[in-house]
Design an enzyme around this catalytic site. Structure first.
Site, PDB file in Angstrom:
ATOM      1  N   ASP A   9      -9.924  -4.744  -4.626  1.00  0.00           N
ATOM      2  CA  ASP A   9      -9.269  -3.514  -4.186  1.00  0.00           C
ATOM      3  C   ASP A   9      -9.617  -2.375  -5.134  1.00  0.00           C
ATOM      4  OD1 ASP A   9      -7.578  -1.574  -3.189  1.00  0.00           O
ATOM      5  OD2 ASP A   9      -5.724  -2.671  -3.590  1.00  0.00           O
ATOM      6  N   HIS A  18      -7.820  -5.068  -0.366  1.00  0.00           N
ATOM      7  CA  HIS A  18      -6.600  -4.281  -0.206  1.00  0.00           C
ATOM      8  C   HIS A  18      -5.841  -4.676   1.053  1.00  0.00           C
ATOM      9  CE1 HIS A  18      -3.962  -0.844  -0.768  1.00  0.00           C
ATOM     10  NE2 HIS A  18      -4.146  -0.521   0.494  1.00  0.00           N
ATOM     11  N   SER A  43       0.836  -1.189   0.000  1.00  0.00           N
ATOM     12  CA  SER A  43       0.000   0.000   0.000  1.00  0.00           C
ATOM     13  C   SER A  43       0.884   1.258   0.000  1.00  0.00           C
ATOM     14  CB  SER A  43      -0.958  -0.037   1.193  1.00  0.00           C
ATOM     15  OG  SER A  43      -1.929   0.972   1.089  1.00  0.00           O
TER      16      SER A  43
END
Length: 333
Positions: free
Chosen positions: A273, A303, A172
């Site tokens: 995601d 995610h 991320s």
């Protein structure tokens, strides 16, 4: 004696929450930032067994930044031919939350060290909104420079780590940092240490124009558009939009990877995601530049599943994917 004007003046209002990030970070109306002591992602199973040795060190005393270092228990006895690849890991959290000491990230790094096997270094970086971007990117670059020196001088690392097989990874926000490190260092920017490749797990790339996966993201998703917008408000420099070079790798002012040798690149996306399409676009643009880049989409996952579910079967499959990627990078040399 109180005057009539005093009686009519309302009491001062207590500060109230104006921004909330998963209950871990709250920004109050008076500007106060409150951080919870406990992380929001329980691991469920204690995986801190005898397979892996680990220790903490301070890599930036000025900012109080810590790195957690891992190696398989037998790695200290490795000979030159048996030295292990090095995986640098930067955690996620929208540039606003997270730490290498959180149990979920700790469990994931234990798996990487034991199952790859590899020497793993999990670095912290300064967080927003107290430290807006580019603070995190400055810290992750400093982390690599620190690692370059430590790999050659610290026996705990030097006896186990192959300094010619360093892989820079992150999830991320950490994956975003890995991209910018690729732009800055490529494969040769840490000489004599060599970066063999980059591993971007659901990297946090965004732009002003939303993608289809963003528009179709449900409000029940782990990462929603509202939360993504909140992270951007808190992390980006004041007044900056989503096309800022630090969040949009192909924005109008972004630095290009065209002339940079980044080695092999693995990009992992999750089917559920909202960043999936942006991750796929990144890979397409990289391939158009002639880069050796691979995209793998994990079906049914959301995610940041590596950091949120470090003991899951999907994370086990991801570790095996990384293992094959590292082996392939060695075979390609």
């Amino acid at each position: 004696m109180a005057s009539s004007s005093d009686l009519n003046t309302p009491p001062p209002q207590k500060p109230y929450v104006v921004e909330d990030c998963r209950g871990v970070l709250q920004v109050l109306s008076d500007g106060t930032v409150v951080r919870a002591a406990a992380p929001p992602f329980p691991v469920g199973v204690d995986q801190d067994d005898d397979r892996v040795e680990w220790k903490d060190a301070v890599f930036d005393a000025g900012h109080g930044l810590v790195v957690r270092m891992y190696r398989p228990a037998a790695a200290g006895e490795a000979k030159e031919a048996g030295k292990l690849p090095v995986v640098v890991f930067f955690h996620g959290g929208g540039f606003c939350i997270g730490s290498c000491t959180w149990p979920n990230f700790h469990a994931g790094c234990l798996r990487l060290a034991a199952e790859l096997p590899a020497v793993v270094l999990s670095f912290d970086y300064r967080l927003a909104p107290e430290h807006r971007l580019p603070a995190a990117h400055e810290d992750t670059a400093a982390a690599l420079l620190w690692l370059r020196d430590q790999l050659l001088s610290d026996p705990w690392l030097a006896d186990a780590a192959d300094s010619t097989r360093v892989f820079v990874s992150g999830e991320s926000a950490g994956g975003n940092c890995a991209h910018h490190l690729a732009v800055q260092f490529g494969t040769a920017g840490l000489d004599p240490v060599r970066i063999a490749g980059y591993i971007l797990l659901m990297p946090a790339f965004i732009s002003e124009k939303p993608t289809r996966s963003e528009l179709e993201a449900p409000d029940t998703a782990f990462l929603t558009r509202d939360m993504c917008d909140r992270y951007c408000r808190l992390a980006l420099p004041a007044g900056a939009g989503k096309d800022h070079p630090l969040t949009n790798p192909f924005g109008p002012e972004s630095r290009s990877l065209e002339a940079v040798d980044v080695g092999r690149v693995l990009v992992v996306a999750a089917e559920g995601d909202l960043l999936k399409d942006k991750n796929a676009e990144y890979v397409e643009r990289m391939k158009a530049m002639g880069k050796d880049v691979e995209l793998v989409v994990f079906p049914g996952e959301e995610h940041a599943f590596f950091g949120v579910k470090p003991m899951s079967a999907a994370t086990g499959e991801l570790v095996e994917l990384i293992k094959r990627f590292i082996a392939g990078a060695g075979a390609a040399e």
